[in-house]
Scaffold this motif. Structure first.
Motif, PDB file in Angstrom:
ATOM      1  N   ALA A  57      34.626  39.663  41.134  1.00  0.00           N
ATOM      2  CA  ALA A  57      34.255  38.581  40.209  1.00  0.00           C
ATOM      3  C   ALA A  57      35.476  38.108  39.426  1.00  0.00           C
ATOM      4  O   ALA A  57      35.663  36.911  39.216  1.00  0.00           O
ATOM      5  CB  ALA A  57      33.161  39.046  39.256  1.00  0.00           C
ATOM      6  N   ALA A  58      36.320  39.032  38.996  1.00  0.00           N
ATOM      7  CA  ALA A  58      37.535  38.669  38.259  1.00  0.00           C
ATOM      8  C   ALA A  58      38.486  37.869  39.143  1.00  0.00           C
ATOM      9  O   ALA A  58      39.031  36.851  38.721  1.00  0.00           O
ATOM     10  CB  ALA A  58      38.225  39.919  37.729  1.00  0.00           C
ATOM     11  N   THR A  59      38.679  38.308  40.359  1.00  0.00           N
ATOM     12  CA  THR A  59      39.552  37.604  41.292  1.00  0.00           C
ATOM     13  C   THR A  59      39.030  36.202  41.575  1.00  0.00           C
ATOM     14  O   THR A  59      39.786  35.226  41.557  1.00  0.00           O
ATOM     15  CB  THR A  59      39.686  38.391  42.613  1.00  0.00           C
ATOM     16  N   ASP A  60      37.727  36.076  41.818  1.00  0.00           N
ATOM     17  CA  ASP A  60      37.138  34.773  42.114  1.00  0.00           C
ATOM     18  C   ASP A  60      37.317  33.803  40.952  1.00  0.00           C
ATOM     19  O   ASP A  60      37.676  32.641  41.147  1.00  0.00           O
ATOM     20  CB  ASP A  60      35.650  34.911  42.435  1.00  0.00           C
ATOM     21  N   LEU A  61      37.081  34.254  39.735  1.00  0.00           N
ATOM     22  CA  LEU A  61      37.166  33.374  38.568  1.00  0.00           C
ATOM     23  C   LEU A  61      38.610  33.062  38.177  1.00  0.00           C
ATOM     24  O   LEU A  61      38.907  31.953  37.738  1.00  0.00           O
ATOM     25  CB  LEU A  61      36.414  33.985  37.388  1.00  0.00           C
ATOM     26  N   ALA A  62      39.498  34.032  38.303  1.00  0.00           N
ATOM     27  CA  ALA A  62      40.900  33.834  37.909  1.00  0.00           C
ATOM     28  C   ALA A  62      41.685  33.022  38.940  1.00  0.00           C
ATOM     29  O   ALA A  62      42.698  32.419  38.612  1.00  0.00           O
ATOM     30  CB  ALA A  62      41.580  35.174  37.679  1.00  0.00           C
ATOM     31  N   GLY A  63      41.231  33.042  40.175  1.00  0.00           N
ATOM     32  CA  GLY A  63      41.945  32.314  41.215  1.00  0.00           C
ATOM     33  C   GLY A  63      43.172  33.032  41.733  1.00  0.00           C
ATOM     34  O   GLY A  63      43.993  32.443  42.429  1.00  0.00           O
ATOM     35  N   CYS A  64      43.321  34.298  41.361  1.00  0.00           N
ATOM     36  CA  CYS A  64      44.419  35.120  41.858  1.00  0.00           C
ATOM     37  C   CYS A  64      43.948  36.566  41.852  1.00  0.00           C
ATOM     38  O   CYS A  64      43.017  36.912  41.133  1.00  0.00           O
ATOM     39  CB  CYS A  64      45.669  34.955  41.003  1.00  0.00           C
ATOM     40  N   PRO A  65      44.568  37.430  42.661  1.00  0.00           N
ATOM     41  CA  PRO A  65      44.138  38.821  42.704  1.00  0.00           C
ATOM     42  C   PRO A  65      44.299  39.504  41.343  1.00  0.00           C
ATOM     43  O   PRO A  65      45.392  39.513  40.779  1.00  0.00           O
ATOM     44  CB  PRO A  65      45.065  39.465  43.729  1.00  0.00           C
ATOM     45  N   THR A  66      43.210  40.023  40.801  1.00  0.00           N
ATOM     46  CA  THR A  66      43.256  40.729  39.525  1.00  0.00           C
ATOM     47  C   THR A  66      42.090  41.694  39.427  1.00  0.00           C
ATOM     48  O   THR A  66      41.057  41.498  40.085  1.00  0.00           O
ATOM     49  CB  THR A  66      43.243  39.750  38.334  1.00  0.00           C
ATOM     50  N   ASP A  67      42.252  42.729  38.627  1.00  0.00           N
ATOM     51  CA  ASP A  67      41.183  43.706  38.433  1.00  0.00           C
ATOM     52  C   ASP A  67      40.246  43.327  37.303  1.00  0.00           C
ATOM     53  O   ASP A  67      39.108  43.789  37.261  1.00  0.00           O
ATOM     54  CB  ASP A  67      41.768  45.089  38.123  1.00  0.00           C
ATOM     55  N   ALA A  68      40.715  42.496  36.343  1.00  0.00           N
ATOM     56  CA  ALA A  68      39.890  42.186  35.175  1.00  0.00           C
ATOM     57  C   ALA A  68      40.232  40.806  34.624  1.00  0.00           C
ATOM     58  O   ALA A  68      41.389  40.405  34.622  1.00  0.00           O
ATOM     59  CB  ALA A  68      40.113  43.239  34.091  1.00  0.00           C
ATOM     60  N   ALA A  69      39.195  40.100  34.138  1.00  0.00           N
ATOM     61  CA  ALA A  69      39.390  38.779  33.547  1.00  0.00           C
ATOM     62  C   ALA A  69      38.445  38.600  32.365  1.00  0.00           C
ATOM     63  O   ALA A  69      37.272  38.962  32.442  1.00  0.00           O
ATOM     64  CB  ALA A  69      39.142  37.677  34.574  1.00  0.00           C
TER      65      ALA A  69
END
Length: 81
Positions: A57-69
């Motif tokens: 969910a974090a990756t999808d919303l941030a638009g880049c690979p991430t563990d948390a947003a």
């Protein structure tokens, strides 16, 4: 999802290209006191209560690979019974 408070802004000397233009914030989770660094998608201020999503969910919303947003500023919560 994680309910947390923003405790610090995280500054990087260098970032991978996908992270350029992003802000990173250190957030302390409510309840277990763990620390999470998250990409800030809502321009949260220090001391703000926020909602953090993790994993895909974090990756999808941030638009880049991430563990948390950080995806929401929390105005209030009802007390837990």
């Amino acid at each position: 999802m994680i309910l947390a408070t923003v405790v610090a802004r995280v500054w990087a000397d260098r970032k991978v290209d996908q992270f350029h233009g992003t802000r990173m914030m250190a957030c302390r989770a409510h309840g277990d006191d763990s620390l999470t660094v998250a990409i800030d998608l809502v321009e949260a201020a220090l001391g703000a209560r926020v909602l953090i999503v993790t994993d895909q969910a974090a990756t999808d919303l941030a638009g880049c690979p991430t563990d948390a947003a950080i995806v929401a500023l929390v105005a209030d919560t009802d007390p837990l019974d």
